[in-house]
Design a protein around this motif. Structure first.
Motif, PDB file in Angstrom:
ATOM      1  N   ALA A  38       0.831  -1.204   0.000  1.00  0.00           N
ATOM      2  CA  ALA A  38       0.000   0.000   0.000  1.00  0.00           C
ATOM      3  C   ALA A  38       0.866   1.255   0.000  1.00  0.00           C
ATOM      4  O   ALA A  38       0.542   2.244  -0.681  1.00  0.00           O
ATOM      5  CB  ALA A  38      -0.920  -0.010   1.220  1.00  0.00           C
ATOM      6  N   ALA A  39       1.971   1.238   0.748  1.00  0.00           N
ATOM      7  CA  ALA A  39       2.882   2.382   0.780  1.00  0.00           C
ATOM      8  C   ALA A  39       3.439   2.673  -0.607  1.00  0.00           C
ATOM      9  O   ALA A  39       3.484   3.837  -1.054  1.00  0.00           O
ATOM     10  CB  ALA A  39       4.026   2.107   1.760  1.00  0.00           C
ATOM     11  N   THR A  40       3.842   1.614  -1.313  1.00  0.00           N
ATOM     12  CA  THR A  40       4.363   1.782  -2.675  1.00  0.00           C
ATOM     13  C   THR A  40       3.279   2.304  -3.610  1.00  0.00           C
ATOM     14  O   THR A  40       3.542   3.175  -4.463  1.00  0.00           O
ATOM     15  CB  THR A  40       4.908   0.442  -3.193  1.00  0.00           C
TER      16      THR A  40
ATOM     17  N   ALA B 193       8.079  13.078   3.598  1.00  0.00           N
ATOM     18  CA  ALA B 193       8.348  13.325   5.016  1.00  0.00           C
ATOM     19  C   ALA B 193       8.002  12.092   5.857  1.00  0.00           C
ATOM     20  O   ALA B 193       7.169  11.264   5.469  1.00  0.00           O
ATOM     21  CB  ALA B 193       7.528  14.521   5.490  1.00  0.00           C
ATOM     22  N   LEU B 194       8.637  11.984   7.013  1.00  0.00           N
ATOM     23  CA  LEU B 194       8.415  10.816   7.873  1.00  0.00           C
ATOM     24  C   LEU B 194       6.956  10.682   8.307  1.00  0.00           C
ATOM     25  O   LEU B 194       6.484   9.574   8.569  1.00  0.00           O
ATOM     26  CB  LEU B 194       9.309  10.896   9.112  1.00  0.00           C
TER      27      LEU B 194
ATOM     28  N   VAL C 269       5.132   6.897   3.919  1.00  0.00           N
ATOM     29  CA  VAL C 269       6.214   6.559   4.845  1.00  0.00           C
ATOM     30  C   VAL C 269       5.664   5.892   6.100  1.00  0.00           C
ATOM     31  O   VAL C 269       6.219   4.891   6.585  1.00  0.00           O
ATOM     32  CB  VAL C 269       7.044   7.814   5.202  1.00  0.00           C
ATOM     33  N   VAL C 270       4.550   6.404   6.634  1.00  0.00           N
ATOM     34  CA  VAL C 270       3.941   5.784   7.818  1.00  0.00           C
ATOM     35  C   VAL C 270       3.501   4.353   7.503  1.00  0.00           C
ATOM     36  O   VAL C 270       3.742   3.427   8.289  1.00  0.00           O
ATOM     37  CB  VAL C 270       2.753   6.626   8.325  1.00  0.00           C
TER      38      VAL C 270
ATOM     39  N   VAL D 145       5.090   1.077   9.452  1.00  0.00           N
ATOM     40  CA  VAL D 145       4.247   0.110  10.165  1.00  0.00           C
ATOM     41  C   VAL D 145       4.336  -1.264   9.493  1.00  0.00           C
ATOM     42  O   VAL D 145       4.461  -2.297  10.163  1.00  0.00           O
ATOM     43  CB  VAL D 145       2.789   0.602  10.219  1.00  0.00           C
ATOM     44  N   GLY D 146       4.277  -1.279   8.150  1.00  0.00           N
ATOM     45  CA  GLY D 146       4.412  -2.545   7.434  1.00  0.00           C
ATOM     46  C   GLY D 146       5.772  -3.175   7.662  1.00  0.00           C
ATOM     47  O   GLY D 146       5.882  -4.399   7.815  1.00  0.00           O
ATOM     48  N   GLY D 147       6.810  -2.343   7.706  1.00  0.00           N
ATOM     49  CA  GLY D 147       8.158  -2.857   7.941  1.00  0.00           C
ATOM     50  C   GLY D 147       8.300  -3.502   9.313  1.00  0.00           C
ATOM     51  O   GLY D 147       8.960  -4.533   9.465  1.00  0.00           O
TER      52      GLY D 147
END
Length: 379
Positions: free
Chosen positions: A241-243, A260-261, A266-267, A271-273
């Motif tokens: 989803a981030a990608t 930005a963070l 990025v969030v 979280v996925g990471g």
């Protein structure tokens, strides 16, 4: 489709013996979807065996309940024989088939060697073209990692790899699904497709049949495996989803990375990471403690290789996120891209591909539930 090798033929024969005995006994009929599907049949073709093997979630409950398990003379080990068949399913339906055979034998080595080779290629190319660029710190305003590798180069590379992976998945599916005796249109029937999706997203059959959890890694029921699978699955989906959000930002709104963070992509990625650290690490931990009777140890390289690559993708990705404005960024970027590309290239040939075949098997299971058997009404 005939058996692909003498080993597969022997496995199919053993699976047919085990399935016939289980079908006569029926003590485990409430444990998971495999047993209702098994009981619809009086005999088992090779395609039936592949289908039932991919319905099995290897929870282990049937092995501990089985009165014919070793040391009984019947020597029934239902989870192990179906695990062995699943591995052969991955190889039989793989495209190109030679890559499936390579990853089957040396999953961890092939995955790590692929990641290291790609990372080395990026580092070597950067050193030859402009050594200073690789070790220079760039601010977000300067484009950070895009100052080392242009966005279009990375986007083009990942697009090409993604298209190859999608083609490999499609080719595997169009070999597997018709071999089950099903028409293509049956797969996308809304009701059965939705029921299979529900089973996937809830990991329904990792409850051990009784609702107490899997008897994995040992005979004591536990939700550990289900929990770590949820972390892994949803961590992967959040990273995807981030990608996807970043792609919309870039091409839809013209907002250039890095973001930005506190931004949405990025969030989602952070979280996925974290999920992709907790989940794979937990699965590796319980795998190290599992009852060896539940599994085929020859699959360890393939299974561990997939989990290790997931871990490395997450660790290097998080490190890159927080160190992207430092001098370590260039080397970290090369390593992260190497691991990500290695993960993608091996997806159709290892543990991940079971998601495709298991989902197809679940769709067929729900299709079959609504088909009448002679003298018996459908569910």
């Amino acid at each position: 489709m005939s058996a692909a090798s003498p080993r597969l033929e022997a496995l199919i024969g053993e699976a047919q013996r085990v399935l016939a005995i289980c079908n006569a006994c029926r003590y485990c009929e409430g444990y998971c979807a495999t047993f209702p599907a098994l009981q619809r049949r009086l005999e088992f073709t090779e395609s039936d065996v592949h289908y039932l093997a991919n319905l099995c979630h290897n929870c282990g409950a049937c092995l501990y309940a089985c009165q014919y398990a070793p040391p009984h003379e019947f020597q029934l080990n239902f989870p192990r024989v179906l695990a062995q068949v699943r591995q052969q399913t991955y190889r039989k339906y793989a495209w190109p088939q030679a890559l499936g055979a390579l990853y089957e034998r040396n999953g961890l080595v092939v995955g790590l060697a692929t990641a290291a080779s790609i990372a080395f290629l990026f580092i070597f190319t950067s050193l030859v073209s402009d050594p200073a660029r690789l070790f220079q710190a760039y601010s977000d305003a300067q484009g950070s990692f895009y100052a080392v590798l242009p966005h279009n180069l990375m986007a083009g590379l990942f697009t090409a790899v993604s298209l190859f992976v999608m083609l490999a998945f499609v080719m595997g599916f169009i070999r597997f699904w018709p071999d089950l005796g099903e028409e293509p249109g049956e797969f996308v029937k809304p009701r059965t497709f939705a029921e299979a999706l529900h089973d996937v997203f809830t990991l329904k059959y990792l409850d051990g049949g009784s609702g107490d959890g899997c008897t994995y890694p040992d005979a004591q029921p536990s939700y550990a495996r289900r929990t770590f699978h949820h972390f892994t699955f949803y961590g992967f989906m959040l990273c995807l989803a981030a990608t996807s959000v970043a792609t919309v930002y870039h091409y839809g709104f013209g907002w250039k990375a890095p973001y930005a963070l506190g931004s949405v992509p990025v969030v989602l990625g952070i979280v996925g990471g974290i999920g992709l650290i907790v989940g794979p690490a937990g699965l590796l931990w319980i795998k190290s403690r599992r009852d060896p009777e539940l599994v085929d140890p020859r699959q360890d390289g393939m299974d561990v290789g997939f989990l290790v690559l997931l871990l490395l993708v997450s660790i290097t990705g998080l490190a890159l996120t927080f160190l992207r404005e430092t001098r370590a960024m260039g080397v970290l970027l090369a390593v992260h891209l190497g691991v990500v590309l290695a993960l993608f290239l091996t997806l159709p040939y290892g543990k991940f591909v079971h998601a495709l075949y298991r989902f197809a098997a679940l769709v067929r299971f729900h299709l079959e539930r609504r088909r009448p058997r002679p003298g018996i009404a459908p569910e």
